[in-house]
Design a protein around this motif. Structure first.
Motif, PDB file in Angstrom:
ATOM      1  N   GLY A  38       0.613   3.927  -8.097  1.00  0.00           N
ATOM      2  CA  GLY A  38      -0.277   4.003  -9.262  1.00  0.00           C
ATOM      3  C   GLY A  38      -1.753   3.921  -8.936  1.00  0.00           C
ATOM      4  N   LYS A  39      -2.127   4.327  -7.738  1.00  0.00           N
ATOM      5  CA  LYS A  39      -3.536   4.241  -7.338  1.00  0.00           C
ATOM      6  C   LYS A  39      -4.435   5.124  -8.215  1.00  0.00           C
ATOM      7  N   SER A  40      -4.000   6.364  -8.414  1.00  0.00           N
ATOM      8  CA  SER A  40      -4.826   7.275  -9.224  1.00  0.00           C
ATOM      9  C   SER A  40      -4.898   6.807 -10.662  1.00  0.00           C
ATOM     10  N   THR A  41      -3.763   6.351 -11.178  1.00  0.00           N
ATOM     11  CA  THR A  41      -3.734   5.846 -12.557  1.00  0.00           C
ATOM     12  C   THR A  41      -4.677   4.657 -12.688  1.00  0.00           C
ATOM     13  N   THR A  81      -3.667  12.538 -12.289  1.00  0.00           N
ATOM     14  CA  THR A  81      -2.371  11.923 -12.002  1.00  0.00           C
ATOM     15  C   THR A  81      -1.250  12.873 -12.391  1.00  0.00           C
ATOM     16  N   ALA A  82      -0.118  12.673 -11.830  1.00  0.00           N
ATOM     17  CA  ALA A  82       1.072  13.447 -12.173  1.00  0.00           C
ATOM     18  C   ALA A  82       2.266  12.598 -11.795  1.00  0.00           C
ATOM     19  N   ASP A  83       3.434  13.097 -12.124  1.00  0.00           N
ATOM     20  CA  ASP A  83       4.628  12.310 -11.829  1.00  0.00           C
ATOM     21  C   ASP A  83       5.069  12.440 -10.386  1.00  0.00           C
ATOM     22  N   HIS A  91       0.826  13.047  -3.969  1.00  0.00           N
ATOM     23  CA  HIS A  91      -0.153  14.056  -3.528  1.00  0.00           C
ATOM     24  C   HIS A  91      -0.909  14.682  -4.680  1.00  0.00           C
ATOM     25  N   THR A  92      -1.246  13.948  -5.685  1.00  0.00           N
ATOM     26  CA  THR A  92      -1.905  14.590  -6.813  1.00  0.00           C
ATOM     27  C   THR A  92      -3.424  14.510  -6.742  1.00  0.00           C
ATOM     28  N   THR A  93      -3.925  13.587  -5.950  1.00  0.00           N
ATOM     29  CA  THR A  93      -5.383  13.484  -5.891  1.00  0.00           C
ATOM     30  C   THR A  93      -5.941  14.594  -5.020  1.00  0.00           C
ATOM     31  N   ILE A 138      -5.741   9.769   3.348  1.00  0.00           N
ATOM     32  CA  ILE A 138      -4.664   9.010   3.963  1.00  0.00           C
ATOM     33  C   ILE A 138      -3.351   9.277   3.284  1.00  0.00           C
ATOM     34  N   ARG A 139      -3.419   9.428   1.971  1.00  0.00           N
ATOM     35  CA  ARG A 139      -2.167   9.625   1.270  1.00  0.00           C
ATOM     36  C   ARG A 139      -1.511  10.923   1.728  1.00  0.00           C
ATOM     37  N   LYS A 140      -2.331  11.968   1.802  1.00  0.00           N
ATOM     38  CA  LYS A 140      -1.786  13.251   2.243  1.00  0.00           C
ATOM     39  C   LYS A 140      -1.159  13.121   3.621  1.00  0.00           C
ATOM     40  N   ALA A 189      -0.826  -6.068  -8.438  1.00  0.00           N
ATOM     41  CA  ALA A 189       0.604  -5.925  -8.692  1.00  0.00           C
ATOM     42  C   ALA A 189       0.754  -5.048  -9.933  1.00  0.00           C
ATOM     43  N   ASN A 190       0.991  -3.761  -9.679  1.00  0.00           N
ATOM     44  CA  ASN A 190       0.947  -2.766 -10.759  1.00  0.00           C
ATOM     45  C   ASN A 190       2.337  -2.539 -11.391  1.00  0.00           C
ATOM     46  N   LYS A 191       2.299  -1.849 -12.532  1.00  0.00           N
ATOM     47  CA  LYS A 191       3.482  -1.479 -13.330  1.00  0.00           C
ATOM     48  C   LYS A 191       4.158  -2.709 -13.914  1.00  0.00           C
ATOM     49  N   ASP A 208       4.136  -3.554 -16.799  1.00  0.00           N
ATOM     50  CA  ASP A 208       4.741  -3.190 -18.093  1.00  0.00           C
ATOM     51  C   ASP A 208       6.211  -2.803 -17.951  1.00  0.00           C
ATOM     52  N   LEU A 209       6.605  -2.393 -16.737  1.00  0.00           N
ATOM     53  CA  LEU A 209       7.998  -1.961 -16.537  1.00  0.00           C
ATOM     54  C   LEU A 209       8.956  -3.136 -16.351  1.00  0.00           C
ATOM     55  N   VAL A 210       8.397  -4.316 -16.151  1.00  0.00           N
ATOM     56  CA  VAL A 210       9.261  -5.479 -15.955  1.00  0.00           C
ATOM     57  C   VAL A 210       9.781  -5.926 -17.319  1.00  0.00           C
ATOM     58  N   VAL A 269      -1.119  -6.175 -13.307  1.00  0.00           N
ATOM     59  CA  VAL A 269      -1.726  -5.236 -14.246  1.00  0.00           C
ATOM     60  C   VAL A 269      -0.745  -4.130 -14.628  1.00  0.00           C
ATOM     61  N   SER A 270      -1.149  -3.400 -15.664  1.00  0.00           N
ATOM     62  CA  SER A 270      -0.507  -2.125 -15.925  1.00  0.00           C
ATOM     63  C   SER A 270      -1.610  -1.082 -15.915  1.00  0.00           C
ATOM     64  N   ALA A 271      -1.636  -0.290 -14.856  1.00  0.00           N
ATOM     65  CA  ALA A 271      -2.671   0.738 -14.745  1.00  0.00           C
ATOM     66  C   ALA A 271      -2.509   1.740 -15.872  1.00  0.00           C
ATOM     67  N   LEU A 272      -1.261   1.959 -16.285  1.00  0.00           N
ATOM     68  CA  LEU A 272      -0.965   2.954 -17.307  1.00  0.00           C
ATOM     69  C   LEU A 272      -1.527   2.547 -18.673  1.00  0.00           C
ATOM     70  N   SER A 273      -1.305   1.304 -19.064  1.00  0.00           N
ATOM     71  CA  SER A 273      -1.792   0.867 -20.374  1.00  0.00           C
ATOM     72  C   SER A 273      -3.186   0.263 -20.271  1.00  0.00           C
TER      73      SER A 273
HETATM   74  P1  GDP Z   1      -0.550   7.109  -6.646  1.00  0.00           P
HETATM   75  O1  GDP Z   1       0.257   8.041  -5.839  1.00  0.00           O
HETATM   76  O2  GDP Z   1      -0.512   5.732  -6.082  1.00  0.00           O
HETATM   77  O3  GDP Z   1      -1.943   7.556  -6.940  1.00  0.00           O
HETATM   78  O4  GDP Z   1       0.217   6.987  -8.050  1.00  0.00           O
HETATM   79  P2  GDP Z   1      -0.118   7.677  -9.456  1.00  0.00           P
HETATM   80  O5  GDP Z   1      -1.301   7.044 -10.070  1.00  0.00           O
HETATM   81  O6  GDP Z   1      -0.107   9.142  -9.296  1.00  0.00           O
HETATM   82  O7  GDP Z   1       1.127   7.177 -10.291  1.00  0.00           O
HETATM   83  C1  GDP Z   1       2.448   7.512  -9.942  1.00  0.00           C
HETATM   84  C2  GDP Z   1       3.319   7.448 -11.181  1.00  0.00           C
HETATM   85  O8  GDP Z   1       3.400   6.069 -11.633  1.00  0.00           O
HETATM   86  C3  GDP Z   1       2.794   8.240 -12.362  1.00  0.00           C
HETATM   87  O9  GDP Z   1       3.880   8.782 -13.028  1.00  0.00           O
HETATM   88  C4  GDP Z   1       2.102   7.195 -13.232  1.00  0.00           C
HETATM   89  O10 GDP Z   1       2.074   7.543 -14.577  1.00  0.00           O
HETATM   90  C5  GDP Z   1       2.988   5.974 -12.981  1.00  0.00           C
HETATM   91  N1  GDP Z   1       2.267   4.707 -13.179  1.00  0.00           N
HETATM   92  C6  GDP Z   1       1.143   4.328 -12.589  1.00  0.00           C
HETATM   93  N2  GDP Z   1       0.789   3.093 -13.009  1.00  0.00           N
HETATM   94  C7  GDP Z   1       1.721   2.678 -13.894  1.00  0.00           C
HETATM   95  C8  GDP Z   1       1.915   1.497 -14.684  1.00  0.00           C
HETATM   96  O11 GDP Z   1       1.130   0.523 -14.662  1.00  0.00           O
HETATM   97  N3  GDP Z   1       3.000   1.436 -15.467  1.00  0.00           N
HETATM   98  C9  GDP Z   1       3.906   2.482 -15.520  1.00  0.00           C
HETATM   99  N4  GDP Z   1       4.916   2.343 -16.326  1.00  0.00           N
HETATM  100  N5  GDP Z   1       3.734   3.599 -14.795  1.00  0.00           N
HETATM  101  C10 GDP Z   1       2.670   3.710 -14.000  1.00  0.00           C
END
Ligand code: GDP
Length: 458
Positions: A194-197, A210-212, A215-217, A240-242, A303-305, A307-309, A339-343
Motif C-alpha cells: 500500500g505504498k502508493s495508496t 494505484t491499481a490492484d 508495478h503501478t507507480t 526499487i519496486r520494479k 502497519a497498513n490495511k 481496516d481489513l482486520v 493506519v488505513s492508507a485506503l480510508s
Molecule cells: P504498493 O505496491 O505498495 O504501492 O501498493 P498499492 O498502494 O498499489 O496498493 C496495493 C493494493 O492494496 C491496492 O489494491 C490498494 O487499494 C490496496 N490497499 C492499500 N492500502 C490499503 C488499506 O489501508 N486498506 C485496504 N483495504 N486496502 C489497501
C-alpha cells in the motif's frame, strides 16, 4: 511563520571569523544543501545546535588599508550587518588583544544597542583563555569576550548556548530543525503493501497511480510537499519496486534491488517502512529492516490495511505490536503506527512522527550532562564483563556527533576483558528512557584503552 534568527559574525580580518563560521556549520554539511532557502554563498549557512537552527552570516573583514578610511568603512559594513541580523558575534583576537579598530567597532555596537556576544578567538591555551579577565577589556563598552578556539573547537558550544539564551530573550528563538530543513522521506516496503495508496493519502493528490496490482507507480519523480508549514521531499521509490519484484529476479536482480535501496537511503532522513498487517511479516520485510537499521536513517513503521482486520479487540494493537517487535528487533526505536492508507485513517499522524524522528537526529547532549548521566547508569548497573574476570572501568561518555546521534564510550579494559554487548544495549535503553530519541537510531562507539575499537549500532 516564524523566521529563523540571523546571527552576523563581524570583526577585523584575520581574527578567525571564517574558521569560526566553518566550525559552527561543519557538522551539518550534509544537511545544509537540503535546508530551504540556503544559498550556495559561502558566507551564509544554517548552524544547527541542539536540534535548533540559526542562520549564520560571515560579513568578511572590517579593516581597510588607509587610516582615514577606517571609520567610514567600519561604520558602513558593520551597519549593514547589524541592521540585517538579530544578534552579533563580534570576534576579537585573544593573542593580539583589543586594537583601535576593535574599540571603534565596540563603540558602534554599543551605540546601536544590538545584542552582542564578544568571541575571544584563538584562546587555544589556558593562559590565553585567562586573558578575557585581563585589564585590557576593562575600558571596553561591551561584555568581556567569551574564550573560544576555532582551531580546537573549544568554547564554541558555550557560545552557541549563550546565543540561544539571548535569542530567546529577544523573542527570536532558534527554530526547531524540522521547521527549517526539508525532510527527505522514503516510503519503502514490499509490493502491494500500500505504498502508493499511502502516498496518495498523505499528499492528497492522485500523482501516484494505484491499481490492484504491483508495478503501478510510473515515472520516478520526487515529490516536494508542504504540510503545516513544514517541508518534505517524498523520494520516489518506484525504481526499487520494479527491480525487486520482477519475476524470476534471481540473485543478480535481488542484489540490484538492495543497491537501489541503499542509494535511496543515502538521501533519506526518515523512512516510512510500510507493512501489510493482514500479511504479517515476511522474510523480505526482515531483510529490509536490517538494511534500514544499518543505514542509520530514522524509521517509522506503518502497519497498513488496519481496516481489513476484522473483529478488533481492545488489546489487539498491543498484541500485533508485540508480534511485530519480536520479528523486527533491529528497529526497536521505530514507532509503529496502525493506519488505513485506503480510508486515510490515522495517516496524517505520520507527519508528526516524521517531524519527531527527524528532530531527534539533531539532539546534542552536553558533556557535563553526559557525565552525570553515565555515573547514574553505572550506579544502576555495573558494566558487565564480556570475556574476562574484571568489571571494565568506564572512563567517559560523550556525544560526538548528530544525524544520527553518536556517542563515544571510553573504557579501560585489561587485556583479556571485553565489554558485553548487553551493557551497551542497557546504556542505549537508559538514554532512550531519559531523552526523546524515538524514531531515530543511536550509535555508541567504544574506545578501549587497549588496541581494539568496535562499533555498536542500535
Ligand atoms: P504498493 O505496491 O505498495 O504501492 O501498493 P498499492 O498502494 O498499489 O496498493 C496495493 C493494493 O492494496 C491496492 O489494491 C490498494 O487499494 C490496496 N490497499 C492499500 N492500502 C490499503 C488499506 O489501508 N486498506 C485496504 N483495504 N486496502 C489497501
Amino acid at each position: 511563520m516564524v523566521r529563523t534568527p540571523k546571527v552576523a559574525l563581524i570583526g577585523r580580518t584575520n581574527v578567525g571569523k571564517s574558521s569560526l563560521f566553518n566550525r559552527m556549520v561543519e557538522e551539518q554539511k550534509s544537511l545544509v544543501s537540503s535546508v530551504a532557502g540556503t544559498t550556495r554563498d559561502r558566507f551564509e549557512a544554517d548552524c544547527i545546535w541542539r536540534a535548533e537552527v540559526m542562520r549564520l552570516v560571515d560579513t568578511g573583514g572590517l579593516n581597510v588599508d588607509r587610516a582615514d578610511e577606517i571609520e567610514k568603512n567600519i561604520v558602513e559594513q558593520a551597519t549593514i550587518a547589524i541592521e540585517e541580523s538579530d544578534l552579533i558575534f563580534f570576534v576579537v583576537d585573544m593573542m593580539v588583544g583589543p586594537t583601535a579598530d576593535d574599540r571603534e567597532i565596540a563603540k558602534l555596537l554599543f551605540a546601536k544597542k544590538k545584542p552582542v556576544i564578544v568571541l575571544g578567538n584563538k584562546a587555544d591555551t589556558v593562559t590565553l583563555r585567562a586573558r578575557v579577565d585581563g585589564d585590557d577589556w576593562r575600558s571596553w563598552p561591551l561584555p568581556r569576550p567569551v574564550p573560544v578556539s576555532a582551531k580546537q573547537g573549544t568554547g564554541v558550544g558555550d557560545v552557541l548556548d549563550i546565543a540561544r539564551e539571548k535569542l530567546l530573550e529577544i523573542g527570536m528563538p532558534p527554530q526547531p530543525v524540522s521547521n527549517v530543513a526539508t525532510m527527505r522521506v522514503a516510503v519503502l516496503g514490499e509490493p502491494n503493501v500500500g505504498k502508493s495508496t499511502l502516498l496518495n493519502s498523505l499528499l492528497g493528490t492522485r500523482r501516484f497511480i494505484t491499481a490492484d496490482m504491483a508495478h503501478t507507480t510510473r515515472e520516478p519523480n520526487d515529490a516536494p510537499f508542504e504540510h503545516n508549514e513544514k517541508n518534505y521531499l517524498f523520494i520516489d521509490t518506484a525504481g526499487i519496486r520494479k527491480q525487486s519484484s520482477i519475476k524470476n529476479s534471481g540473485a543478480h536482480l535481488e542484489l540490484q534491488g538492495v543497491e537501489r535501496t541503499l542509494k535511496i537511503l543515502e538521501r533519506t532522513d526518515v523512512a516510512l517502512f510500510v507493512l501489510d498487517v493482514k500479511q504479517g511479516i515476511t522474510a523480505q520485510d526482515k531483510h529490509l529492516a536490517g538494511i534500514l537499521a544499518d543505514a542509520g536513517v530514522s524509521v517509522v513503521i506503518v502497519a497498513n490495511k488496519w481496516d481489513l482486520v476484522e473483529q478488533k479487540t481492545p488489546t489487539m494493537i498491543t498484541e500485533v505490536e508485540r508480534y511485530m517487535r519480536s520479528l523486527l528487533p533491529h528497529l526497536k526505536y521505530a514507532p509503529i503506527v496502525f493506519v488505513s492508507a485506503l480510508s486515510g485513517q490515522r495517516t496524517k499522524t505520520l507527519f508528526d512522527c516524521i517531524d519527531k524522528a527527524f528532530q531527534a537526529r539533531f539532539i546534542h547532549l552536553p558533556d557535563a550532562e553526559m557525565k552525570t548521566f553515565i555515573s547514574r547508569v553505572i550506579m544502576k548497573h555495573k558494566p558487565s564483563r564480556g570475556k574476562g574476570v574484571k568489571h571494565p572501568k568506564i572512563l567517559s561518555f560523550n556525544q560526538i556527533a548528530t544525524n544520527p546521534p553518536t556517542f563515544l564510550l571510553k573504557v579501560n579494559l585489561s587485556r583479556k576483558d571485553s565489554l558485553a554487548d548487553s551493557y551497551l544495549r542497557f546504556v542505549e535503553n537508559v538514554l532512550r528512557e531519559e531523552y526523546t530519541f524515538e524514531g531515530t537510531p543511536i550509535r555508541i562507539r567504544i574506545a578501549a584503552t587497549r588496541k581494539s575499537h568496535t562499533t555498536y549500532g542500535g
